[in-house]
Enzyme design. Structure first.
Site, PDB file in Angstrom:
ATOM      1  N   ALA A  70       0.696  -1.166  -0.218  1.00 41.25           N
ATOM      2  CA  ALA A  70      -0.067   0.079   0.008  1.00 41.25           C
ATOM      3  C   ALA A  70       0.793   1.310  -0.095  1.00 41.25           C
ATOM      4  O   ALA A  70       0.342   2.353  -0.306  1.00 41.25           O
ATOM      5  CB  ALA A  70      -0.857  -0.099   1.362  1.00 41.25           C
ATOM      6  N   THR A  71       2.079   1.105   0.678  1.00 33.64           N
ATOM      7  CA  THR A  71       3.102   2.435   0.504  1.00 33.64           C
ATOM      8  C   THR A  71       3.179   2.616  -1.034  1.00 33.64           C
ATOM      9  O   THR A  71       2.937   3.917  -1.313  1.00 33.64           O
ATOM     10  CB  THR A  71       4.185   2.113   1.068  1.00 33.64           C
ATOM     11  OG1 THR A  71       3.950   1.857   2.472  1.00 33.64           O
ATOM     12  CG2 THR A  71       5.220   3.269   0.920  1.00 33.64           C
ATOM     13  N   ASN A 150      -5.501   4.086  10.858  1.00 33.83           N
ATOM     14  CA  ASN A 150      -4.880   2.895  11.526  1.00 33.83           C
ATOM     15  C   ASN A 150      -4.254   2.975  12.993  1.00 33.83           C
ATOM     16  O   ASN A 150      -4.151   1.935  13.662  1.00 33.83           O
ATOM     17  CB  ASN A 150      -3.659   2.589  10.556  1.00 33.83           C
ATOM     18  CG  ASN A 150      -2.609   3.959  10.420  1.00 33.83           C
ATOM     19  OD1 ASN A 150      -3.423   5.149  10.050  1.00 33.83           O
ATOM     20  ND2 ASN A 150      -1.411   3.876  10.804  1.00 33.83           N
ATOM     21  N   GLN A 180      -7.035  -0.362   6.057  1.00 34.49           N
ATOM     22  CA  GLN A 180      -7.501  -0.913   7.407  1.00 34.49           C
ATOM     23  C   GLN A 180      -9.002  -1.154   7.273  1.00 34.49           C
ATOM     24  O   GLN A 180      -9.530  -1.763   8.310  1.00 34.49           O
ATOM     25  CB  GLN A 180      -7.092   0.080   8.527  1.00 34.49           C
ATOM     26  CG  GLN A 180      -5.790   0.217   8.777  1.00 34.49           C
ATOM     27  CD  GLN A 180      -4.651  -0.745   9.303  1.00 34.49           C
ATOM     28  OE1 GLN A 180      -5.605  -2.128   9.785  1.00 34.49           O
ATOM     29  NE2 GLN A 180      -3.729  -0.938   9.207  1.00 34.49           N
ATOM     30  N   SER A 200      -3.494  -3.486   1.050  1.00 27.04           N
ATOM     31  CA  SER A 200      -2.506  -4.082   0.962  1.00 27.04           C
ATOM     32  C   SER A 200      -2.537  -5.388   1.315  1.00 27.04           C
ATOM     33  O   SER A 200      -3.588  -5.899   1.949  1.00 27.04           O
ATOM     34  CB  SER A 200      -1.842  -3.535   2.493  1.00 27.04           C
ATOM     35  OG  SER A 200      -0.547  -4.128   3.126  1.00 27.04           O
ATOM     36  N   GLY A 201      -1.607  -6.304   1.085  1.00 26.27           N
ATOM     37  CA  GLY A 201      -1.821  -7.853   1.372  1.00 26.27           C
ATOM     38  C   GLY A 201      -1.675  -8.309   2.695  1.00 26.27           C
ATOM     39  O   GLY A 201      -2.504  -9.227   3.291  1.00 26.27           O
ATOM     40  N   HIS A 202      -0.642  -7.685   3.234  1.00 25.13           N
ATOM     41  CA  HIS A 202      -0.118  -8.420   4.567  1.00 25.13           C
ATOM     42  C   HIS A 202      -1.252  -7.919   5.825  1.00 25.13           C
ATOM     43  O   HIS A 202      -0.848  -8.409   6.850  1.00 25.13           O
ATOM     44  CB  HIS A 202       1.113  -8.079   4.943  1.00 25.13           C
ATOM     45  CG  HIS A 202       1.593  -6.676   5.287  1.00 25.13           C
ATOM     46  ND1 HIS A 202       1.778  -6.305   6.575  1.00 25.13           N
ATOM     47  CD2 HIS A 202       1.678  -5.509   4.418  1.00 25.13           C
ATOM     48  CE1 HIS A 202       2.296  -5.050   6.737  1.00 25.13           C
ATOM     49  NE2 HIS A 202       1.965  -4.537   5.302  1.00 25.13           N
ATOM     50  N   THR A 238       8.471  -7.310 -13.161  1.00 24.35           N
ATOM     51  CA  THR A 238       7.813  -8.545 -13.165  1.00 24.35           C
ATOM     52  C   THR A 238       6.880  -8.656 -11.961  1.00 24.35           C
ATOM     53  O   THR A 238       7.285  -8.437 -10.998  1.00 24.35           O
ATOM     54  CB  THR A 238       8.851  -9.638 -13.119  1.00 24.35           C
ATOM     55  OG1 THR A 238       9.764  -9.250 -14.201  1.00 24.35           O
ATOM     56  CG2 THR A 238       8.355 -10.934 -13.386  1.00 24.35           C
ATOM     57  N   CYS A 324       4.670   1.267  11.752  1.00 21.68           N
ATOM     58  CA  CYS A 324       5.275   1.991  10.668  1.00 21.68           C
ATOM     59  C   CYS A 324       6.388   2.974  11.214  1.00 21.68           C
ATOM     60  O   CYS A 324       7.385   3.109  10.692  1.00 21.68           O
ATOM     61  CB  CYS A 324       4.406   2.316   9.630  1.00 21.68           C
ATOM     62  SG  CYS A 324       2.804   1.479   9.467  1.00 21.68           S
TER      63      CYS A 324
HETATM   64  N1  PMP Z   1      -1.918   2.783   4.780  1.00 20.39           N
HETATM   65  C1  PMP Z   1      -2.332   2.316   6.067  1.00 20.39           C
HETATM   66  C2  PMP Z   1      -3.573   2.939   6.688  1.00 20.39           C
HETATM   67  C3  PMP Z   1      -1.662   1.606   6.794  1.00 20.39           C
HETATM   68  O1  PMP Z   1      -1.957   1.162   7.925  1.00 20.39           O
HETATM   69  C4  PMP Z   1      -0.484   0.950   5.931  1.00 20.39           C
HETATM   70  C5  PMP Z   1       0.440  -0.332   7.026  1.00 20.39           C
HETATM   71  N2  PMP Z   1       0.613   0.151   8.362  1.00 20.39           N
HETATM   72  C6  PMP Z   1      -0.006   1.136   4.870  1.00 20.39           C
HETATM   73  C7  PMP Z   1      -0.849   2.233   4.262  1.00 20.39           C
HETATM   74  C8  PMP Z   1       1.138   0.740   4.172  1.00 20.39           C
HETATM   75  O2  PMP Z   1       0.761  -0.572   3.834  1.00 20.39           O
HETATM   76  P1  PMP Z   1       2.170  -1.262   3.298  1.00 20.39           P
HETATM   77  O3  PMP Z   1       2.787  -1.778   4.565  1.00 20.39           O
HETATM   78  O4  PMP Z   1       1.608  -2.326   2.571  1.00 20.39           O
HETATM   79  O5  PMP Z   1       3.150  -0.644   2.607  1.00 20.39           O
END
Ligand code: PMP
Length: 376
Positions: A70-71, A150, A180, A200-202, A238, A324
């Site tokens: 997502a970043t 978040n 979230q 975001s996948g994780h 890729t 983060c």
């Molecule tokens: N946006 C939000 C609201 C998040 O909570 C996070 C992850 N902490 C991110 C973006 C970033 O996601 P990623 O770890 O997949 O880069």
């Protein structure tokens, strides 16, 4: 027994995701761009995952672009849309409580000639849609508002704001960071009126290092990574077939149970709030009507990091804020009206569908013990 209550930072990959990842690593290891059968099979895997994510969002599979997380999705959406629409219109309106991947990107654009207007919550810690809508004018090229914060679980009025802005200025690109909210609340792109939406996948029980960006048909985004023109040229490089396969498998598993898991999370939240109400000095920083998956509290003036490590000794894992920012305060709690001293003792508890009342009871017990043993 380890008690993992840091699911807003990351989640445990589910069995289905691990199996899909393993299959793509060991069997389907072709490059989706290769013209032979191995390539085609790998492409079928990525397209299958694309379709599962699109179905969950209620959009066409052609609108989903895979990224590294997502970043990157947030960077691509914001920088890409600013580059496409921001030649003459230089104003961007954004909420003041965004994740760093949005907030820092905005800071960067500001240094590069954009006028970034940050809309703050009101004195009650809530976003008044009118404050955001009134900040948008004919010189605005982009708006960005996350769905679920978040750090506190606060749900922002994305639908109201985006619908009102698009009615007046249909040409403004509207971006939503849904990290979230996805697979926790029903997220449909048409209901939110979003042109760009980051995932975001994780955070949804798949692996780290994969994300997606929804780009509505007709919305222009200038690529930020150039190269072999994968993902229709929007994101070269890729594709990580294994991680994409895992992402799709997790969505397929979770999508049918969003509502029942939500109800269960509400029950767990009430249970936890009940236990916390018995501990003197604990205050709640999250709103009553926030996401039931995230609860932010302040632990009676005990410093967050000290409490976090106290809990860790009992194998209870929480966060002192957003993972983060590595414990550094992001300023988001202050935006929501949390005092400096309460922010210094903030603890974020974030649950998943697997969390149990027993685990929450262990947490509450350990927290009370920590408050007794840790000096202020
Ligand atoms: N946006 C939000 C609201 C998040 O909570 C996070 C992850 N902490 C991110 C973006 C970033 O996601 P990623 O770890 O997949 O880069």
């Amino acid at each position: 027994m380890a008690v993992y209550l840091d699911n807003a930072a990351t989640t445990k990959p589910c069995r289905e995701a691990v199996e899909a990842i393993n299959n793509a690593l060991t069997e389907n290891y072709g490059n989706p761009s290769s013209l032979h059968k191995m390539g085609l099979n790998a492409q079928l895997v990525t397209d299958g995952a694309r379709k599962k994510i699109a179905d969950a969002l209620g959009c066409d599979a052609g609108c989903i672009y895979f990224t590294s997380g997502a970043t990157e999705s947030n960077n691509l959406a914001i920088r890409g849309a600013a580059a496409a629409y921001g030649r003459r219109k230089k104003r961007i309106v954004v909420s003041s409580v965004e994740h760093a991947s949005v907030a820092e990107t905005m800071n960067d654009l500001e240094k590069n000639g954009f006028e970034v207007v940050r809309v703050h919550p009101d004195s009650t810690g809530r976003f008044a849609p009118a404050d955001f809508i009134n900040a948008v004018d004919e010189n605005t090229c982009l708006i960005s508002m996350m769905l679920v914060n978040n750090e506190t679980g606060y749900i922002l009025p994305v639908k109201e704001v985006f619908s009102a802005v698009k009615r007046r200025f249909p040409e403004i690109a509207a971006h939503c960071d849904c990290v979230q909210g996805f697979m926790k609340l029903p997220v449909r792109v048409s209901a939110l009126n979003a042109d760009l939406l980051s995932l975001s996948g994780h955070k949804i029980h798949s692996a780290k290092g994969v994300g997606a960006l929804y780009i509505k048909k007709g919305i222009r985004v200038i690529p930020q990574v150039t190269g072999g023109k994968q993902e229709k040229g929007i994101r070269s490089g890729t594709e990580s077939v294994p991680l994409i396969a895992g992402f799709g498998a997790a969505v397929e598993k979770l999508a049918p149970t969003i509502n029942e898991r939500y109800e269960r999370a509400c029950g767990l939240r009430s249970f936890l709030l009940g236990r916390l109400s018995e501990i003197s000095g604990v205050t709640i920083n999250s709103p009553d009507d926030g996401s039931p998956y995230i609860l932010n509290i302040s632990a009676a003036g005990r410093r967050s990091e000290i409490m976090l490590h106290f809990l860790e000794q009992r194998e209870i894992y929480v966060s002192s804020g957003s993972a983060c920012s590595k414990g550094a305060q992001s300023g988001v709690l202050a935006e929501f009206g949390v005092s400096r001293s309460d922010a210094d003792s903030a603890v974020r508890i974030s649950i998943s569908s697997e969390t149990t009342e027993e685990e929450l009871a262990l947490f509450a017990e350990a927290l009370a013990d920590g408050i007794g043993k840790i000096k202020t």
